[in-house]
Design a protein around this motif. Structure first.
Motif, short mmCIF file in Angstrom:
data_model
loop_
_atom_site.label_atom_id
_atom_site.label_comp_id
_atom_site.label_asym_id
_atom_site.label_seq_id
_atom_site.Cartn_x
_atom_site.Cartn_y
_atom_site.Cartn_z
N LYS A 1 0.83 -1.20 0.00
CA LYS A 1 0.00 0.00 0.00
C LYS A 1 0.87 1.25 0.00
O LYS A 1 0.63 2.20 -0.76
N ILE A 2 1.90 1.25 0.83
CA ILE A 2 2.82 2.40 0.89
C ILE A 2 3.53 2.56 -0.45
O ILE A 2 3.61 3.67 -0.98
N ASN A 3 4.05 1.47 -1.00
CA ASN A 3 4.76 1.54 -2.27
C ASN A 3 3.87 2.06 -3.39
O ASN A 3 4.31 2.87 -4.21
N GLN A 4 2.63 1.62 -3.41
CA GLN A 4 1.70 2.08 -4.43
C GLN A 4 1.47 3.59 -4.30
O GLN A 4 1.49 4.32 -5.29
N ARG A 5 1.28 4.05 -3.09
CA ARG A 5 1.05 5.49 -2.87
C ARG A 5 2.30 6.30 -3.17
O ARG A 5 2.21 7.40 -3.71
N MET A 6 3.48 5.77 -2.84
CA MET A 6 4.73 6.47 -3.16
C MET A 6 4.92 6.53 -4.68
O MET A 6 5.38 7.55 -5.20
N ASP A 7 4.57 5.46 -5.38
CA ASP A 7 4.69 5.46 -6.84
C ASP A 7 3.80 6.54 -7.45
O ASP A 7 4.19 7.23 -8.39
N ILE A 8 2.58 6.69 -6.92
CA ILE A 8 1.67 7.72 -7.40
C ILE A 8 2.26 9.10 -7.13
O ILE A 8 2.28 9.97 -8.01
N LEU A 9 2.78 9.30 -5.92
CA LEU A 9 3.38 10.59 -5.56
C LEU A 9 4.54 10.92 -6.49
O LEU A 9 4.63 12.03 -7.02
N GLN A 10 5.41 9.97 -6.71
CA GLN A 10 6.55 10.21 -7.58
C GLN A 10 6.09 10.53 -8.99
O GLN A 10 6.60 11.47 -9.63
N SER A 11 5.12 9.81 -9.49
CA SER A 11 4.60 10.07 -10.83
C SER A 11 4.02 11.47 -10.92
O SER A 11 4.31 12.21 -11.88
N TRP A 12 3.23 11.86 -9.94
CA TRP A 12 2.64 13.20 -9.94
C TRP A 12 3.70 14.27 -9.87
O TRP A 12 3.61 15.28 -10.57
N MET A 13 4.70 14.08 -9.01
CA MET A 13 5.76 15.08 -8.88
C MET A 13 6.53 15.21 -10.19
O MET A 13 6.85 16.32 -10.63
N GLU A 14 6.83 14.09 -10.83
CA GLU A 14 7.60 14.12 -12.07
C GLU A 14 6.78 14.66 -13.24
O GLU A 14 7.34 15.03 -14.26
N GLN A 15 5.46 14.72 -13.09
CA GLN A 15 4.60 15.33 -14.10
C GLN A 15 4.28 16.79 -13.74
O GLN A 15 3.47 17.43 -14.40
N ASP A 16 4.89 17.26 -12.67
CA ASP A 16 4.66 18.62 -12.16
C ASP A 16 3.20 18.87 -11.78
O ASP A 16 2.71 19.99 -11.81
N TYR A 17 2.52 17.81 -11.41
CA TYR A 17 1.12 17.93 -10.99
C TYR A 17 1.01 18.76 -9.71
O TYR A 17 0.00 19.40 -9.47
N HIS A 18 2.08 18.79 -8.92
CA HIS A 18 2.09 19.59 -7.69
C HIS A 18 2.01 21.08 -7.97
O HIS A 18 1.60 21.85 -7.11
N ILE A 19 2.37 21.49 -9.17
CA ILE A 19 2.28 22.89 -9.55
C ILE A 19 0.84 23.21 -9.98
O ILE A 19 0.32 24.27 -9.67
N LYS A 20 0.22 22.27 -10.67
CA LYS A 20 -1.14 22.48 -11.18
C LYS A 20 -2.20 22.24 -10.11
O LYS A 20 -3.20 22.95 -10.07
N LYS A 21 -2.01 21.22 -9.29
CA LYS A 21 -3.01 20.82 -8.28
C LYS A 21 -2.32 20.57 -6.94
O LYS A 21 -2.27 19.44 -6.45
N PRO A 22 -1.77 21.62 -6.34
CA PRO A 22 -0.99 21.43 -5.10
C PRO A 22 -1.80 20.80 -3.96
O PRO A 22 -1.26 19.99 -3.21
N GLU A 23 -3.06 21.17 -3.82
CA GLU A 23 -3.85 20.63 -2.72
C GLU A 23 -4.04 19.12 -2.86
O GLU A 23 -3.95 18.39 -1.86
N ALA A 24 -4.28 18.66 -4.07
CA ALA A 24 -4.49 17.22 -4.30
C ALA A 24 -3.21 16.44 -3.97
O ALA A 24 -3.27 15.38 -3.32
N VAL A 25 -2.08 16.97 -4.39
CA VAL A 25 -0.81 16.27 -4.13
C VAL A 25 -0.48 16.31 -2.64
O VAL A 25 -0.06 15.30 -2.07
N TYR A 26 -0.69 17.46 -2.01
CA TYR A 26 -0.41 17.56 -0.58
C TYR A 26 -1.30 16.60 0.20
O TYR A 26 -0.83 15.89 1.10
#
Length: 77
Positions: A7-32
């Motif tokens: 479960k942790i690995n799956q969530r970390m993979d999602i986080l890494q994917s989002w960060m590498e797509q710069d999703y944190h810039i577009k949707k910071p609240e969702a990533v946080y």
């Protein structure tokens, strides 16, 4: 049933994917909010995972526009 590490690995993979797509810039609240779904397992996270989560949260909190894309481009939007 999925064990905790999976479960942790799956969530970390999602986080890494989002960060590498710069999703944190577009949707910071969702990533946080997603980082919080991982950090609740803080006591069993690896040091590497803890560091990654803290860096992601810091990037969001400071509204950093530095890209996390693997090629290191800076987002100039």
């Amino acid at each position: 049933m999925q064990n905790l590490r999976d479960k942790i690995n799956q969530r970390m993979d999602i986080l890494q994917s989002w960060m590498e797509q710069d999703y944190h810039i577009k949707k910071p609240e969702a990533v946080y909010d997603h980082t919080l779904t991982i950090s609740k397992f803080w006591s069993v996270l690896s040091e590497e995972d803890k560091d990654y989560i803290q860096c992601a949260q810091d990037a969001i909190e400071t509204k950093s526009v530095i890209s996390w894309r693997p090629n290191g481009n800076i987002n100039k939007e």
